[in-house]
Design an enzyme around this catalytic site. Structure first.
Site, PDB file in Angstrom:
ATOM      1  N   LYS A  15       0.856  -1.093  -0.236  1.00 11.96           N
ATOM      2  CA  LYS A  15      -0.131  -0.159   0.135  1.00 11.96           C
ATOM      3  C   LYS A  15       0.933   1.121  -0.061  1.00 11.96           C
ATOM      4  O   LYS A  15       0.935   2.349  -0.533  1.00 11.96           O
ATOM      5  CB  LYS A  15      -0.798  -0.204   1.531  1.00 11.96           C
ATOM      6  CG  LYS A  15      -2.081  -0.865   0.687  1.00 11.96           C
ATOM      7  CD  LYS A  15      -3.157  -0.698   2.228  1.00 11.96           C
ATOM      8  CE  LYS A  15      -2.568  -0.475   3.888  1.00 11.96           C
ATOM      9  NZ  LYS A  15      -1.973  -1.981   4.032  1.00 11.96           N
ATOM     10  N   ARG A  90      -9.208   1.454   9.317  1.00  3.33           N
ATOM     11  CA  ARG A  90      -8.768   0.640   9.604  1.00  3.33           C
ATOM     12  C   ARG A  90     -10.265  -0.168  10.457  1.00  3.33           C
ATOM     13  O   ARG A  90      -9.053  -1.181  10.854  1.00  3.33           O
ATOM     14  CB  ARG A  90      -7.005   0.276  10.327  1.00  3.33           C
ATOM     15  CG  ARG A  90      -6.290   0.099   9.824  1.00  3.33           C
ATOM     16  CD  ARG A  90      -5.209  -0.124  10.405  1.00  3.33           C
ATOM     17  NE  ARG A  90      -3.856  -0.634  10.145  1.00  3.33           N
ATOM     18  CZ  ARG A  90      -2.659  -0.431   9.198  1.00  3.33           C
ATOM     19  NH1 ARG A  90      -2.990   0.991   8.965  1.00  3.33           N
ATOM     20  NH2 ARG A  90      -1.670  -1.059   9.546  1.00  3.33           N
ATOM     21  N   ARG A 129      11.753  -6.193   4.175  1.00  9.14           N
ATOM     22  CA  ARG A 129      11.235  -4.441   3.846  1.00  9.14           C
ATOM     23  C   ARG A 129      12.827  -3.181   4.985  1.00  9.14           C
ATOM     24  O   ARG A 129      12.890  -3.841   5.981  1.00  9.14           O
ATOM     25  CB  ARG A 129      10.300  -4.224   4.777  1.00  9.14           C
ATOM     26  CG  ARG A 129       9.757  -2.159   4.298  1.00  9.14           C
ATOM     27  CD  ARG A 129       8.206  -2.332   4.380  1.00  9.14           C
ATOM     28  NE  ARG A 129       7.555  -2.291   5.803  1.00  9.14           N
ATOM     29  CZ  ARG A 129       6.176  -2.347   5.923  1.00  9.14           C
ATOM     30  NH1 ARG A 129       5.306  -2.187   4.695  1.00  9.14           N
ATOM     31  NH2 ARG A 129       6.352  -1.580   6.940  1.00  9.14           N
ATOM     32  N   ARG A 162      11.662  -1.677  10.160  1.00  6.19           N
ATOM     33  CA  ARG A 162      10.995  -0.966  11.467  1.00  6.19           C
ATOM     34  C   ARG A 162      10.630  -2.456  12.767  1.00  6.19           C
ATOM     35  O   ARG A 162      10.419  -3.232  12.099  1.00  6.19           O
ATOM     36  CB  ARG A 162       9.766  -0.555  10.978  1.00  6.19           C
ATOM     37  CG  ARG A 162       9.335   0.219  10.125  1.00  6.19           C
ATOM     38  CD  ARG A 162       7.850   0.292   9.344  1.00  6.19           C
ATOM     39  NE  ARG A 162       7.004  -0.026   9.932  1.00  6.19           N
ATOM     40  CZ  ARG A 162       5.283   0.343   9.323  1.00  6.19           C
ATOM     41  NH1 ARG A 162       5.403   0.329   7.872  1.00  6.19           N
ATOM     42  NH2 ARG A 162       4.364  -0.520  10.533  1.00  6.19           N
ATOM     43  N   ARG A 173       0.035  -9.008  13.615  1.00  2.69           N
ATOM     44  CA  ARG A 173      -0.717  -7.797  12.391  1.00  2.69           C
ATOM     45  C   ARG A 173      -1.296  -8.457  11.458  1.00  2.69           C
ATOM     46  O   ARG A 173      -2.685  -7.216  11.144  1.00  2.69           O
ATOM     47  CB  ARG A 173       0.479  -6.624  11.976  1.00  2.69           C
ATOM     48  CG  ARG A 173       1.112  -5.906  13.275  1.00  2.69           C
ATOM     49  CD  ARG A 173       2.284  -5.341  12.367  1.00  2.69           C
ATOM     50  NE  ARG A 173       2.366  -4.720  11.483  1.00  2.69           N
ATOM     51  CZ  ARG A 173       3.783  -4.080  10.110  1.00  2.69           C
ATOM     52  NH1 ARG A 173       3.833  -4.934  10.735  1.00  2.69           N
ATOM     53  NH2 ARG A 173       2.810  -3.482   9.460  1.00  2.69           N
TER      54      ARG A 173
HETATM   55  P1  AMP Z   1       1.351   0.989   8.936  1.00  2.24           P
HETATM   56  O1  AMP Z   1       2.384   1.573   8.838  1.00  2.24           O
HETATM   57  O2  AMP Z   1       0.220   1.418   8.170  1.00  2.24           O
HETATM   58  O3  AMP Z   1       1.589  -0.964   8.877  1.00  2.24           O
HETATM   59  O4  AMP Z   1       1.233   0.864  10.744  1.00  2.24           O
HETATM   60  C1  AMP Z   1       1.776   0.734  11.537  1.00  2.24           C
HETATM   61  C2  AMP Z   1       1.080   0.985  12.797  1.00  2.24           C
HETATM   62  O5  AMP Z   1       0.248   2.243  13.146  1.00  2.24           O
HETATM   63  C3  AMP Z   1      -0.032  -0.010  12.914  1.00  2.24           C
HETATM   64  O6  AMP Z   1       0.514  -1.668  13.140  1.00  2.24           O
HETATM   65  C4  AMP Z   1      -0.878   0.687  13.843  1.00  2.24           C
HETATM   66  O7  AMP Z   1      -0.386   0.177  15.065  1.00  2.24           O
HETATM   67  C5  AMP Z   1      -0.353   1.371  13.752  1.00  2.24           C
HETATM   68  N1  AMP Z   1      -1.482   2.309  13.146  1.00  2.24           N
HETATM   69  C6  AMP Z   1      -1.021   2.854  12.214  1.00  2.24           C
HETATM   70  N2  AMP Z   1      -2.806   3.505  11.112  1.00  2.24           N
HETATM   71  C7  AMP Z   1      -3.916   3.010  11.962  1.00  2.24           C
HETATM   72  C8  AMP Z   1      -4.882   3.359  12.167  1.00  2.24           C
HETATM   73  N3  AMP Z   1      -5.854   3.763  11.210  1.00  2.24           N
HETATM   74  N4  AMP Z   1      -6.095   2.860  12.791  1.00  2.24           N
HETATM   75  C9  AMP Z   1      -5.303   2.611  13.965  1.00  2.24           C
HETATM   76  N5  AMP Z   1      -4.160   1.779  14.820  1.00  2.24           N
HETATM   77  C10 AMP Z   1      -2.899   3.188  13.371  1.00  2.24           C
END
Ligand code: AMP
Length: 218
Positions: A15, A90, A129, A162, A173
């Protein structure tokens, strides 16, 4: 009218990579909720400190703080023409809040591409990654390596892995995605906004199919 695109899909499906490519091609702002949280963590803001406790475990940050952060971001001038949302909404509550928010900006969610891939591919991709420290550009040591190991092709900044890309957290996740985010698939399908895209194709092919989905919508 402003255009809003919601990219749905499990962690690791691409994404972020695709949102930044679409942003370059369409001129629409790329809004990544994960990147916004990581910026807050870097600056050690109150929001960052709170978010970190959830992110480290692979859990979602509570809806109220996430929604407030996105609302603030979407109200900035660079989102006037719309935005590509990567990682938000989400949960069903976030999707509902987004609809209310966008109607306030005289807009709506126009199209929801769902990028999908098999679970073993996701685990593999996240494990390899590497993310750029300055701006979140994404590379993969197997599938899309940087020209120079450990250095971002775009801005020369350091690449890092990360914490939440560790194997155990990655699997958790994906479970969180299945439980909390997949209900949005049926929601957007019912609204006639969902377009399914096979995320196991090449990066270029996925971008092309996304661009087609955006064109067909307008
Ligand atoms: P991502 O970079 O999209 O993989 O997000 C990393 C982490 O940020 C996720 O595992 C959540 O802990 C938090 N996070 C990102 N977007 C959201 C969201 N829309 N709602 C809640 N937590 C989020």
């Amino acid at each position: 009218m402003a255009k809003y695109i919601v990219l749905l899909g499990p962690p690791g499906v691409g994404k972020g990579t695709q949102a930044s490519r679409l942003s370059r091609r369409t001129g629409l702002a790329h809004i990544s909720s994960g990147d916004l949280f990581r910026e807050n963590i870097k600056k050690q803001t109150e929001l960052g400190k709170l978010a970190q406790t959830y992110m480290n475990k692979g859990d979602l940050v509570p809806d109220d703080v996430t929604i407030a952060m996105i609302k603030d971001r979407l109200s900035r001038p660079d989102c006037k023409a719309g935005a590509i949302l990567d990682g938000f909404p989400r949960t069903p509550a976030q999707a509902e809040a987004l609809e209310v928010m966008l109607s306030g900006f005289n807009g709506q969610v126009n199209v929801v591409p769902l990028i999908n891939a098999q679970q073993d591919v996701l685990v593999d991709r996240l494990g390899g990654r590497w993310t750029c420290r300055a701006s979140g550009h994404i590379f993969n040591e197997k599938f899309s390596p940087p020209k120079e190991s450990g250095v971002c092709d775009f801005d020369g900044s350091e690449l890092y892995q990360r914490d939440d890309d560790k194997a155990e957290t990655v699997k958790y996740r994906i479970v969180v995605y299945m439980e909390q985010t997949t209900p949005l698939i049926a929601h957007y399908r019912e609204l006639g906004k969902l377009v399914e895209i096979n995320g196991m194709q090449s990066i270029e092919r996925v971008t092309q199919e996304l661009m087609d989905a955006l064109k067909n919508e307008s």
